[in-house]
Structures are given as C-alpha cells and as structure tokens.
Write an enzyme that holds these catalytic residues in place. Sequence first.
Site, PDB file in Angstrom:
ATOM      1  N   ILE A 146       0.831  -1.208   0.000  1.00  0.00           N
ATOM      2  CA  ILE A 146       0.000   0.000   0.000  1.00  0.00           C
ATOM      3  C   ILE A 146       0.869   1.264   0.000  1.00  0.00           C
ATOM      4  O   ILE A 146       0.578   2.242  -0.694  1.00  0.00           O
ATOM      5  CB  ILE A 146      -0.928  -0.008   1.237  1.00  0.00           C
ATOM      6  CG1 ILE A 146      -1.958  -1.141   1.120  1.00  0.00           C
ATOM      7  CG2 ILE A 146      -1.607   1.335   1.423  1.00  0.00           C
ATOM      8  CD1 ILE A 146      -2.740  -1.429   2.407  1.00  0.00           C
ATOM      9  N   ASN A 158       2.395   4.595   7.276  1.00  0.00           N
ATOM     10  CA  ASN A 158       1.858   3.369   6.677  1.00  0.00           C
ATOM     11  C   ASN A 158       2.545   2.093   7.165  1.00  0.00           C
ATOM     12  O   ASN A 158       1.930   1.028   7.191  1.00  0.00           O
ATOM     13  CB  ASN A 158       1.993   3.494   5.146  1.00  0.00           C
ATOM     14  CG  ASN A 158       1.870   2.169   4.440  1.00  0.00           C
ATOM     15  OD1 ASN A 158       0.764   1.667   4.228  1.00  0.00           O
ATOM     16  ND2 ASN A 158       3.008   1.564   4.091  1.00  0.00           N
ATOM     17  N   TYR A 161      -2.750  -7.166  17.062  1.00  0.00           N
ATOM     18  CA  TYR A 161      -3.011  -6.329  15.874  1.00  0.00           C
ATOM     19  C   TYR A 161      -4.236  -5.447  16.107  1.00  0.00           C
ATOM     20  O   TYR A 161      -4.221  -4.248  15.840  1.00  0.00           O
ATOM     21  CB  TYR A 161      -3.185  -7.230  14.646  1.00  0.00           C
ATOM     22  CG  TYR A 161      -3.183  -6.500  13.323  1.00  0.00           C
ATOM     23  CD1 TYR A 161      -1.988  -6.072  12.747  1.00  0.00           C
ATOM     24  CD2 TYR A 161      -4.363  -6.247  12.633  1.00  0.00           C
ATOM     25  CE1 TYR A 161      -1.980  -5.407  11.525  1.00  0.00           C
ATOM     26  CE2 TYR A 161      -4.364  -5.589  11.416  1.00  0.00           C
ATOM     27  CZ  TYR A 161      -3.171  -5.178  10.857  1.00  0.00           C
ATOM     28  OH  TYR A 161      -3.164  -4.520   9.645  1.00  0.00           O
ATOM     29  N   ILE A 186      -6.289  -6.275   1.510  1.00  0.00           N
ATOM     30  CA  ILE A 186      -5.728  -5.781   0.257  1.00  0.00           C
ATOM     31  C   ILE A 186      -4.622  -6.748  -0.156  1.00  0.00           C
ATOM     32  O   ILE A 186      -3.806  -7.153   0.685  1.00  0.00           O
ATOM     33  CB  ILE A 186      -5.102  -4.369   0.464  1.00  0.00           C
ATOM     34  CG1 ILE A 186      -6.096  -3.420   1.175  1.00  0.00           C
ATOM     35  CG2 ILE A 186      -4.628  -3.788  -0.862  1.00  0.00           C
ATOM     36  CD1 ILE A 186      -7.387  -3.163   0.465  1.00  0.00           C
ATOM     37  N   THR A 224      -1.437  -7.614  -0.906  1.00  0.00           N
ATOM     38  CA  THR A 224      -0.069  -7.069  -0.807  1.00  0.00           C
ATOM     39  C   THR A 224       0.818  -8.195  -0.282  1.00  0.00           C
ATOM     40  O   THR A 224       0.310  -9.249   0.132  1.00  0.00           O
ATOM     41  CB  THR A 224      -0.008  -5.905   0.209  1.00  0.00           C
ATOM     42  OG1 THR A 224      -0.279  -6.442   1.519  1.00  0.00           O
ATOM     43  CG2 THR A 224      -0.999  -4.800  -0.096  1.00  0.00           C
ATOM     44  N   PRO A 225       2.149  -7.977  -0.219  1.00  0.00           N
ATOM     45  CA  PRO A 225       3.032  -8.993   0.369  1.00  0.00           C
ATOM     46  C   PRO A 225       2.571  -9.401   1.782  1.00  0.00           C
ATOM     47  O   PRO A 225       2.706 -10.563   2.171  1.00  0.00           O
ATOM     48  CB  PRO A 225       4.393  -8.297   0.408  1.00  0.00           C
ATOM     49  CG  PRO A 225       4.342  -7.340  -0.748  1.00  0.00           C
ATOM     50  CD  PRO A 225       2.921  -6.866  -0.805  1.00  0.00           C
TER      51      PRO A 225
HETATM   52  P1  NAD Z   1       3.488  -4.859   3.386  1.00  0.00           P
HETATM   53  O1  NAD Z   1       4.018  -5.881   4.325  1.00  0.00           O
HETATM   54  O2  NAD Z   1       3.149  -5.276   2.009  1.00  0.00           O
HETATM   55  O3  NAD Z   1       4.489  -3.623   3.347  1.00  0.00           O
HETATM   56  C1  NAD Z   1       4.879  -3.006   4.563  1.00  0.00           C
HETATM   57  C2  NAD Z   1       6.164  -2.230   4.383  1.00  0.00           C
HETATM   58  O4  NAD Z   1       6.501  -1.714   5.678  1.00  0.00           O
HETATM   59  C3  NAD Z   1       7.361  -3.102   3.930  1.00  0.00           C
HETATM   60  O5  NAD Z   1       8.055  -2.466   2.874  1.00  0.00           O
HETATM   61  C4  NAD Z   1       8.224  -3.202   5.170  1.00  0.00           C
HETATM   62  O6  NAD Z   1       9.617  -3.273   4.898  1.00  0.00           O
HETATM   63  C5  NAD Z   1       7.888  -1.907   5.893  1.00  0.00           C
HETATM   64  N1  NAD Z   1       8.169  -1.986   7.328  1.00  0.00           N
HETATM   65  C6  NAD Z   1       7.860  -2.983   8.194  1.00  0.00           C
HETATM   66  N2  NAD Z   1       8.337  -2.710   9.414  1.00  0.00           N
HETATM   67  C7  NAD Z   1       8.952  -1.502   9.324  1.00  0.00           C
HETATM   68  C8  NAD Z   1       9.652  -0.685  10.250  1.00  0.00           C
HETATM   69  N3  NAD Z   1       9.829  -1.052  11.521  1.00  0.00           N
HETATM   70  N4  NAD Z   1      10.147   0.492   9.812  1.00  0.00           N
HETATM   71  C9  NAD Z   1      10.001   0.869   8.518  1.00  0.00           C
HETATM   72  N5  NAD Z   1       9.372   0.137   7.598  1.00  0.00           N
HETATM   73  C10 NAD Z   1       8.852  -1.041   7.993  1.00  0.00           C
HETATM   74  O7  NAD Z   1       2.199  -4.236   4.105  1.00  0.00           O
HETATM   75  P2  NAD Z   1       0.856  -3.626   3.477  1.00  0.00           P
HETATM   76  O8  NAD Z   1      -0.113  -4.726   3.300  1.00  0.00           O
HETATM   77  O9  NAD Z   1       1.170  -2.733   2.336  1.00  0.00           O
HETATM   78  O10 NAD Z   1       0.341  -2.769   4.721  1.00  0.00           O
HETATM   79  C11 NAD Z   1       0.627  -1.399   4.872  1.00  0.00           C
HETATM   80  C12 NAD Z   1      -0.167  -0.860   6.052  1.00  0.00           C
HETATM   81  O11 NAD Z   1      -1.560  -1.056   5.835  1.00  0.00           O
HETATM   82  C13 NAD Z   1       0.151  -1.556   7.383  1.00  0.00           C
HETATM   83  O12 NAD Z   1       0.108  -0.620   8.428  1.00  0.00           O
HETATM   84  C14 NAD Z   1      -0.983  -2.557   7.524  1.00  0.00           C
HETATM   85  O13 NAD Z   1      -1.214  -2.920   8.855  1.00  0.00           O
HETATM   86  C15 NAD Z   1      -2.127  -1.771   6.926  1.00  0.00           C
HETATM   87  N6  NAD Z   1      -3.214  -2.620   6.442  1.00  0.00           N
HETATM   88  C16 NAD Z   1      -2.989  -3.552   5.469  1.00  0.00           C
HETATM   89  C17 NAD Z   1      -4.038  -4.352   5.050  1.00  0.00           C
HETATM   90  C18 NAD Z   1      -3.867  -5.385   3.976  1.00  0.00           C
HETATM   91  O14 NAD Z   1      -4.809  -6.164   3.778  1.00  0.00           O
HETATM   92  N7  NAD Z   1      -2.748  -5.450   3.275  1.00  0.00           N
HETATM   93  C19 NAD Z   1      -5.306  -4.197   5.618  1.00  0.00           C
HETATM   94  C20 NAD Z   1      -5.500  -3.245   6.602  1.00  0.00           C
HETATM   95  C21 NAD Z   1      -4.445  -2.452   7.009  1.00  0.00           C
END
Ligand code: NAD
Length: 252
Positions: free
Chosen positions: A18, A90, A155, A190, A192-193
Amino acid sequence: MARVAGKVAIVSGAANGIGKATAQLLAKEGAKVVIGDLKEEDGQKAVAEIKAAGGEAAFVKLNVTDEAAWKAAIEQTLKLYGRLDIAVNNAGIAYSGSVESTSLEDWRRVQSINLDGVFLGTQVAIEAMKKSGGGSIVNLSSIEGLIGDPMLAAYNASKGGVRLFTKSAALHCAKSGYKIRVNSVHPGYIWTPMVAGLTKEDAAARQKLVDLHPIGHLGEPNDIAYGILYLASDESKFVTGSELVIDGGYTA
Ligand code: NAD
C-alpha cells in the site's frame, strides 16, 4: 492540475504494498516523495520506478520504532525538498495470535511498529509541518481497528490505538490553530506482500478472505492509495479526525 502539485510527502513503509502504491500515486499527482523503509533494495527500486515515470522521489532508511531515525528522515526530507506537507504513517506488520497465545514479546513488537511508529511519525511530522504552515497526516489503521477478531489480539489493539490516537492528534492540531489535519484509513484485506504472507499463496485461504468482503474480491493497493491521496490533498480541507473505511463492505 495535479492534485498534490508542489507538495512534499514522506511515506513510511513505502518500499512495498500500500505504501509503494501511495508513493507512486502522490508522485504522479505532483508531489515530491520520500520513501522511508527498512528495506533499502525494495525502496530504491520504488524510487527508480517513480523517476522512470517522470516523478520525483528519494529513499531514506527508516525504522519507524526509532525516534532518532525519524528525526534524521525528516531532516533529510527538509534538506532535499525544503518543506513537509504530507506524512503517511503506513509501515506496519501483521501478527496472528489470540489473547492466550500471544507472548508479551510479540505483543510489544506489534505495538512498537504499528502504534509507536505512528506516534513518532505523527510527532515529527507536526513539528516539521508547523514550520511549513500546515499539512496533512494520514495514519494507516485497518478494519481490525474497528472490529475485533479472536486471532488478532495484538493487531486489533495496535490498530484500535491508531484510530483514537489519530483523533487526539487531530483535535490537538485543530485547537492549536496549526492548519494540520490528521485522519486514519481503514482498509479491508488488500492483496499485498503482507496478505500473501498470511495466506501463504493458498487459494482456499485466499478465498476465505474474499468471502468476508460483500463486494466479492480483495482490494488492490491503489484502492487505498486513492483514499490516502484525497486525505493528503487540499480537496479534504474540512476533514480532520475522521476515519475513512475502504473495505468492500466488510464492516457494513
Ligand atoms: P506490506 O508488508 O506489504 O508492506 C509493509 C512495508 O513496511 C514493507 O516495505 C516493510 O519493509 C515496511 N516496514 C515494516 N516494518 C517496518 C519498520 N519497523 N520500519 C520501517 N518500515 C517497515 O504491508 P501492506 O499490506 O502494504 O500494509 C501497509 C499498512 O496497511 C500496514 O500498516 C498494515 O497494517 C495496513 N493494512 C494492510 C491491510 C492489507 O490487507 N494489506 C489491511 C489493513 C491495514
């Protein structure tokens, strides 16, 4: 006219998922974007992609749990681009565990990245935005910050914390006359990885997640990025302390 023309943004965790889609969209809509992430190689790749598309971006190595790293990232942003208008907190991690199965160590790790990281990112952004005359902060919560799940004790707590912390910061900024808005975004699942990691590429596990969304499919990173773009831009100038749910009807 580009929707965030001339603005400077920092997006944490923007090397993937995201955050990456958000950085790309903000850059496409005219912002100069700083990508802050632990993963340098992925982050540099994201920067190269933005530049190849004609945008402006830079990478800073950032661990969102580290206050000194946050201060250095903002300093670098100001040095590169002279101001800060948009901050997207994020970066986050997923963690499955019930109240009984979650260890204190895992609990603290989740709060540290998902909640402390948002607190620190908001704090340093406010300081920089006060100097730039205002700004917009967008914090990533989740549908799991709105409703409970028996297997997401840590979480749920972290994302619920992001939701109300965001409202507190929004009220503080508004009442202090800072012209800084603070809002949260609440995605459904969503692709994503992060979610690929949860379902381990298992089609049945993925279908189980799909079935939770009345719209009939999972979201894409851009579905969230467009919501963040709205909150980051001046189009949402009357919006603060709000929670934007983008979840295909999951919580309806
Ligand atoms: P993702 O795992 O695909 O990407 C997360 C990124 O954050 C990675 O590049 C990782 O290296 C970085 N990261 C992790 N820990 C870190 C740290 N300590 N410092 C700096 N960078 C760090 O995740 P995503 O699915 O893109 O999620 C992004 C945000 O959206 C998160 O906060 C997640 O909780 C939230 N979210 C995601 C979903 C979903 O379904 N994917 C749903 C609801 C909320």
